[in-house]
Motif scaffolding. Sequence first.
Motif, PDB file in Angstrom:
ATOM      1  N   ARG A   1      40.311  31.155  38.432  1.00  0.00           N
ATOM      2  CA  ARG A   1      39.401  32.341  38.110  1.00  0.00           C
ATOM      3  C   ARG A   1      39.512  32.520  36.550  1.00  0.00           C
ATOM      4  NH1 ARG A   1      39.163  36.996  42.233  1.00  0.00           N
ATOM      5  NH2 ARG A   1      38.038  35.953  43.859  1.00  0.00           N
TER       6      ARG A   1
ATOM      7  N   GLU B   1      38.241  36.526  36.150  1.00  0.00           N
ATOM      8  CA  GLU B   1      37.422  37.284  37.280  1.00  0.00           C
ATOM      9  C   GLU B   1      38.096  37.575  38.414  1.00  0.00           C
ATOM     10  OE1 GLU B   1      34.079  34.855  38.079  1.00  0.00           O
ATOM     11  OE2 GLU B   1      33.012  36.440  39.326  1.00  0.00           O
ATOM     12  N   THR B   2      37.870  38.614  38.897  1.00  0.00           N
ATOM     13  CA  THR B   2      38.404  39.296  39.970  1.00  0.00           C
ATOM     14  C   THR B   2      37.307  39.455  40.926  1.00  0.00           C
ATOM     15  OG1 THR B   2      38.623  41.773  39.611  1.00  0.00           O
ATOM     16  CG2 THR B   2      40.293  40.592  38.866  1.00  0.00           C
TER      17      THR B   2
END
Lengths: 152, 130
Positions: free
Chosen positions: A97, B32-33
């Motif tokens: 992520r 990024e969430t």
Amino acid sequence: MPLNWTWEWDPFKEFERLQEELDRLFEWMSPFRPLRGEEVYPRINVGEAPDKVLVYIFAPGVDPKSVELSLEDNLLSISGERKAEEALEVEEVKPERFARRERFSGRFSRVISLPESVDPAQVEAEYRNGIIVVSIGKKEAHKAKKIEVKAA
Amino acid sequence: MAERKEIAPREETVVSARKRVRAMVPPVDVYETDDGLILLADMPGVSKDTLDLKVEDNVLYLKGTIVETPGEEVSPEYVEVRGREYFRAFTLGPEFDQDKIEATFSQGVLRLFIPKHEAEKPRKIEIKVA
């Protein structure tokens, strides 16, 4: 070092000027250009005052308790660990992520040699705004002495 | 491959009255969430008062000045950090809500949360067992 007689004397400018000169030198000499993402951690500046030596250790986001600082003669050692992803404040960090990952993470250890005039008995260190400021007094014999000019 | 909604970096040098001095580029982590992006930037020496954050024309600007400087009596012996200014800019995509950016700053580390607009957040689709 050229003397600077202007009123806008900025000591940091001298640091800048020196750094620029070093940069130029290294660009010529070294095939290893610094790459973005290869962080030197922590970065260190050393300055000398008439009665003490000041070491600025740029160590943002560390737990001061996890930092080990020691001075042996004129060798200053710093080691510790920074877990960069802790500042994300997420429960589970998933590596996939990350869109960018440039900040240093992991264990670090550096040794820096200071002027020989430092007195290991007079050391103070404080962590302020992500900088560890170490102030080391000089041995009496090495302190700059003011010479008074007497009027005849 | 999942679609990545990255914020594109903008490498800019600061336009400064002191022409010779280039601002330092703080290293960043961008994570990024589901709800948005978390941006972490290392800006050691900067305090809350000398940190300057703004969004203008979809560009996020990070600026900061090192507060503590050696006194006049201090001469440089060895230098790895030059200058006092930090600068970096990022272009934000339209999926982010620029009005709701949250910032915290502690011991030289800036943490920004840049939320996505509600419509951009992934929706969970529940699968019902028949």
